[in-house]
Write an enzyme that holds these catalytic residues in place. Sequence first.
Site, mmCIF file in Angstrom:
data_model
loop_
_atom_site.group_PDB
_atom_site.id
_atom_site.type_symbol
_atom_site.label_atom_id
_atom_site.label_comp_id
_atom_site.label_asym_id
_atom_site.label_seq_id
_atom_site.Cartn_x
_atom_site.Cartn_y
_atom_site.Cartn_z
ATOM 1 N N THR A 12 89.659 27.386 33.470
ATOM 2 C CA THR A 12 90.323 26.896 32.266
ATOM 3 C C THR A 12 89.521 27.284 31.036
ATOM 4 O O THR A 12 88.412 26.779 30.830
ATOM 5 C CB THR A 12 90.451 25.361 32.325
ATOM 6 N N ASN A 58 89.692 27.778 26.636
ATOM 7 C CA ASN A 58 90.319 26.993 25.571
ATOM 8 C C ASN A 58 91.718 27.490 25.236
ATOM 9 O O ASN A 58 92.506 26.768 24.637
ATOM 10 C CB ASN A 58 89.438 26.990 24.326
ATOM 11 N N ASN A 115 93.688 29.916 27.656
ATOM 12 C CA ASN A 115 94.472 30.114 28.885
ATOM 13 C C ASN A 115 93.737 29.602 30.111
ATOM 14 O O ASN A 115 92.510 29.548 30.120
ATOM 15 C CB ASN A 115 94.759 31.607 29.092
ATOM 16 N N GLY A 165 78.199 26.503 29.080
ATOM 17 C CA GLY A 165 79.606 26.472 29.477
ATOM 18 C C GLY A 165 79.752 26.889 30.938
ATOM 19 O O GLY A 165 79.067 27.809 31.382
ATOM 20 N N ASP A 206 82.058 28.494 32.341
ATOM 21 C CA ASP A 206 82.516 29.895 32.440
ATOM 22 C C ASP A 206 81.316 30.835 32.437
ATOM 23 O O ASP A 206 81.300 31.857 33.123
ATOM 24 C CB ASP A 206 83.473 30.226 31.277
HETATM 25 N N1 LIG Z 1 95.424 41.734 27.246
HETATM 26 C C1 LIG Z 1 95.356 41.074 26.078
HETATM 27 N N2 LIG Z 1 95.861 41.602 24.949
HETATM 28 C C2 LIG Z 1 95.802 40.940 23.788
HETATM 29 N N3 LIG Z 1 95.238 39.743 23.644
HETATM 30 C C3 LIG Z 1 94.728 39.173 24.720
HETATM 31 C C4 LIG Z 1 94.742 39.793 26.010
HETATM 32 N N4 LIG Z 1 94.134 38.978 26.895
HETATM 33 C C5 LIG Z 1 93.744 37.911 26.195
HETATM 34 N N5 LIG Z 1 94.113 38.042 24.903
HETATM 35 C C6 LIG Z 1 93.874 37.097 23.825
HETATM 36 O O1 LIG Z 1 92.502 36.832 23.813
HETATM 37 C C7 LIG Z 1 92.271 35.451 23.536
HETATM 38 C C8 LIG Z 1 91.439 34.845 24.613
HETATM 39 O O2 LIG Z 1 92.080 34.965 25.823
HETATM 40 P P1 LIG Z 1 91.543 34.322 27.160
HETATM 41 O O3 LIG Z 1 90.599 35.286 27.820
HETATM 42 O O4 LIG Z 1 92.700 33.889 27.960
HETATM 43 O O5 LIG Z 1 90.725 33.102 26.551
HETATM 44 P P2 LIG Z 1 90.099 31.805 27.194
HETATM 45 O O6 LIG Z 1 89.446 32.197 28.482
HETATM 46 O O7 LIG Z 1 89.125 31.346 26.152
HETATM 47 O O8 LIG Z 1 91.209 30.813 27.377
HETATM 48 C C9 LIG Z 1 93.619 34.787 23.419
HETATM 49 O O9 LIG Z 1 93.873 34.564 22.064
HETATM 50 C C10 LIG Z 1 94.573 35.769 24.051
HETATM 51 O O10 LIG Z 1 95.831 35.748 23.429
HETATM 52 C C1 LIG Z 2 81.642 29.091 24.129
HETATM 53 C C2 LIG Z 2 82.820 28.604 24.949
HETATM 54 C C3 LIG Z 2 83.647 27.644 24.116
HETATM 55 C C4 LIG Z 2 83.682 29.808 25.349
HETATM 56 O O1 LIG Z 2 84.782 29.362 26.098
HETATM 57 P P1 LIG Z 2 86.233 30.064 26.121
HETATM 58 O O2 LIG Z 2 86.260 31.093 25.058
HETATM 59 O O3 LIG Z 2 86.362 30.681 27.490
HETATM 60 O O4 LIG Z 2 87.210 28.963 25.966
HETATM 61 C C5 LIG Z 2 82.330 27.941 26.279
HETATM 62 O O5 LIG Z 2 81.481 28.807 26.964
HETATM 63 C C6 LIG Z 2 81.624 26.618 26.027
HETATM 64 O O6 LIG Z 2 82.267 25.637 25.788
HETATM 65 N N1 LIG Z 2 80.286 26.585 26.090
HETATM 66 C C7 LIG Z 2 79.482 25.397 25.900
HETATM 67 C C8 LIG Z 2 78.285 25.659 25.063
HETATM 68 C C9 LIG Z 2 77.331 26.681 25.645
HETATM 69 O O7 LIG Z 2 77.686 27.484 26.494
HETATM 70 O O8 LIG Z 2 76.151 26.670 25.236
HETATM 71 K K LIG Z 3 86.786 32.332 29.590
#
Ligand SMILES: Nc1ncnc2c1ncn2[C@@H]1O[C@H](COP(=O)(O)OP(=O)(O)O)[C@@H](O)[C@H]1O
Ligand SMILES: CC(C)(COP(=O)(O)O)[C@@H](O)C(=O)NCCC(=O)O
Ligand SMILES: [K+]
Length: 259
Positions: A7, A9, A11, A107, A109
């Site tokens: 998960t 922020n 997707n 985080g 991730d």
């Molecule tokens: N293939 C893609 N083309 C364009 N935008 C993308 C693509 N994949 C992800 N994004 C964009 O990148 C941003 C982060 O995506 P995502 O990796 O799903 O984020 P998170 O892991 O933080 O939820 C989003 O705003 C999404 O719309």
């Molecule tokens: C920086 C992040 C918000 C990125 O998360 P994502 O873009 O995948 O939603 C995430 O790794 C997080 O919440 N980290 C906590 C703070 C840290 O890693 O130090």
């Molecule tokens: K991520």
Amino acid sequence: MLLCIDTGNTNTVFSIWDGRKFLSHWRISTDHRRTADEYFVWLSTLITGQKFGLEIDACIISATAPRVVFNLRVLCSRYFNLRPLVVGKPECLLPVQPRVDPGQRPGPDRLANTAGAFDRHGGDTVVVDFGTATNFDVVDKDGAYVGGVIAPGVNLSLEALHMAAAALPHVDVTTPERVIGTNTVACIQSGIYWGYIGLIEGITQRIRAERDRPMKVVATGGLAPLFDQGFDLFDAIEDDLTVHGLRLIHDYNKEMGNG
Ligand SMILES: Nc1ncnc2c1ncn2[C@@H]1O[C@H](COP(=O)(O)OP(=O)(O)O)[C@@H](O)[C@H]1O
Ligand SMILES: CC(C)(COP(=O)(O)O)[C@@H](O)C(=O)NCCC(=O)O
Ligand SMILES: [K+]
């Protein structure tokens, strides 16, 4: 089957595995109001649509948006009769402990990316993850997460420009050839694209200099290929790095008799 849930922020990616074998994955927008029942209707339709069974017997979750975890836990208990492992919680073991300031929680991730990158590339590796934020996760020689960089995500930067300045439209990311834009849209596209190229180059160079040794650079996230056209920014681009890391952390816990 193992269910890995990543998960972010923006997707959430659900992936299913048969032992070490990846079967399939699906993406849904992250929304903490989504209920366990809603998740199940969506997920079971997709799983059975691809002719897989619904025999999920283990689950691991990484959530950078912690509010969603409650309903994901309900999904696991109500529909699969199991307790998920949640990365970052004390009960979820990690193959190697992160080395960061006392009391800090990286985080989840980043912990998953670290496990995935260490397995595939060994230590002295940097993961660049293009998500809501753009993270650089530094993996030490022994596979420990040792910190990194958090920069604004690509889409977040575009949205921020649009929201804060009345005259700036929302634009899509492109790969402009020229730096000097001759209209507003081209100027924004240049700022984002060339700004990001500079950010990636600059930060990886500085990480290498600070550590005083070669570092491999692995990129993940949908936008990674966009920033690698004609540049040698990354040694590899791996879309599945986070879920691969989740699968490894799950297997490690199982080997240790945990969960
Ligand atoms: N293939 C893609 N083309 C364009 N935008 C993308 C693509 N994949 C992800 N994004 C964009 O990148 C941003 C982060 O995506 P995502 O990796 O799903 O984020 P998170 O892991 O933080 O939820 C989003 O705003 C999404 O719309
Ligand atoms: C920086 C992040 C918000 C990125 O998360 P994502 O873009 O995948 O939603 C995430 O790794 C997080 O919440 N980290 C906590 C703070 C840290 O890693 O130090
Ligand atoms: K991520």
